[in-house]
Motif scaffolding. Sequence first.
Motif, short mmCIF file in Angstrom:
data_model
loop_
_atom_site.label_atom_id
_atom_site.label_comp_id
_atom_site.label_asym_id
_atom_site.label_seq_id
_atom_site.Cartn_x
_atom_site.Cartn_y
_atom_site.Cartn_z
N LEU A 15 -16.08 -21.74 13.35
CA LEU A 15 -16.13 -23.16 13.00
C LEU A 15 -17.46 -23.78 13.40
CD1 LEU A 15 -12.50 -24.28 13.91
CD2 LEU A 15 -13.49 -24.04 11.62
N ALA A 16 -17.97 -23.39 14.56
CA ALA A 16 -19.25 -23.93 15.01
C ALA A 16 -20.38 -23.51 14.06
CB ALA A 16 -19.55 -23.47 16.43
N VAL A 17 -20.36 -22.26 13.63
CA VAL A 17 -21.38 -21.78 12.70
C VAL A 17 -21.26 -22.52 11.38
CG1 VAL A 17 -22.11 -19.78 11.33
CG2 VAL A 17 -21.64 -19.52 13.78
N THR A 18 -20.04 -22.67 10.88
CA THR A 18 -19.81 -23.39 9.63
C THR A 18 -20.28 -24.83 9.74
OG1 THR A 18 -17.90 -21.98 9.15
CG2 THR A 18 -18.06 -24.05 7.94
N LEU A 19 -19.99 -25.47 10.85
CA LEU A 19 -20.44 -26.85 11.07
C LEU A 19 -21.97 -26.93 11.08
CD1 LEU A 19 -19.72 -29.79 11.72
CD2 LEU A 19 -19.72 -29.15 14.14
N GLY A 20 -22.61 -25.97 11.73
CA GLY A 20 -24.07 -25.96 11.76
C GLY A 20 -24.67 -25.79 10.38
N VAL A 21 -24.11 -24.88 9.59
CA VAL A 21 -24.61 -24.66 8.23
C VAL A 21 -24.40 -25.91 7.38
CG1 VAL A 21 -24.20 -23.34 6.11
CG2 VAL A 21 -24.35 -22.16 8.31
N LEU A 26 -26.51 -30.87 4.79
CA LEU A 26 -26.52 -32.33 4.73
C LEU A 26 -27.93 -32.88 4.92
CD1 LEU A 26 -25.07 -35.11 4.66
CD2 LEU A 26 -24.73 -34.85 7.13
N ILE A 27 -28.65 -32.34 5.88
CA ILE A 27 -30.02 -32.78 6.12
C ILE A 27 -30.89 -32.49 4.91
CG2 ILE A 27 -32.10 -32.29 7.49
CD1 ILE A 27 -30.26 -31.92 9.91
N ALA A 28 -30.72 -31.31 4.31
CA ALA A 28 -31.50 -30.96 3.12
C ALA A 28 -31.17 -31.91 1.96
CB ALA A 28 -31.23 -29.52 2.72
N ALA A 29 -29.89 -32.23 1.80
CA ALA A 29 -29.47 -33.15 0.73
C ALA A 29 -30.05 -34.55 0.97
CB ALA A 29 -27.95 -33.20 0.65
N GLN A 30 -30.05 -35.00 2.21
CA GLN A 30 -30.61 -36.32 2.52
C GLN A 30 -32.11 -36.35 2.23
OE1 GLN A 30 -29.29 -36.73 6.59
NE2 GLN A 30 -27.59 -38.07 6.01
N ASP A 31 -32.81 -35.26 2.56
CA ASP A 31 -34.24 -35.19 2.25
C ASP A 31 -34.47 -35.25 0.74
OD1 ASP A 31 -34.89 -35.03 4.92
OD2 ASP A 31 -35.14 -32.83 4.92
N GLU A 32 -33.65 -34.53 0.00
CA GLU A 32 -33.78 -34.54 -1.46
C GLU A 32 -33.51 -35.95 -2.02
OE1 GLU A 32 -34.51 -33.03 -5.27
OE2 GLU A 32 -34.91 -32.17 -3.29
N ILE A 33 -32.51 -36.62 -1.49
CA ILE A 33 -32.20 -37.99 -1.93
C ILE A 33 -33.40 -38.91 -1.64
CG2 ILE A 33 -30.79 -40.03 -1.39
CD1 ILE A 33 -28.43 -38.06 -1.06
N ASN A 34 -33.98 -38.77 -0.46
CA ASN A 34 -35.15 -39.59 -0.11
C ASN A 34 -36.30 -39.33 -1.06
OD1 ASN A 34 -33.77 -40.75 2.02
ND2 ASN A 34 -34.57 -39.34 3.53
#
Length: 66
Positions: A15-21, A26-34
Motif C-alpha cells: 500500500l505504501a508503494v502504491t501510494l507513493g506511485v 498526481l504531481i506529474a498530472a499537476q505539472d502537465e495541467i500547469n
Amino acid sequence: MNKITSFLICVCVGLAVTLGVTYLKLIAAQDEINRKEVQLHEMTKQVDEIWREYRGIIKRIQQTPQ
C-alpha cells in the motif's frame, strides 16, 4: 513473527508503494495541467491580438471611401 504479521507487513508495504506511485502520478498530472494553463494563456493573448488587428483592418476598410 507469525504468518499473519508477515502478511500484514507485506500489505502495508504494498500500500505504501502504491501510494507513493499514485502521489508521483498526481504531481506529474499537476505539472502537465500547469503547462497547459500557461499554453492556454499564451494562446488567448495571441487570439486577442489577432482579433484587435482584425477589428482595426475592418475599421480601416469601412472608413475608406468607396
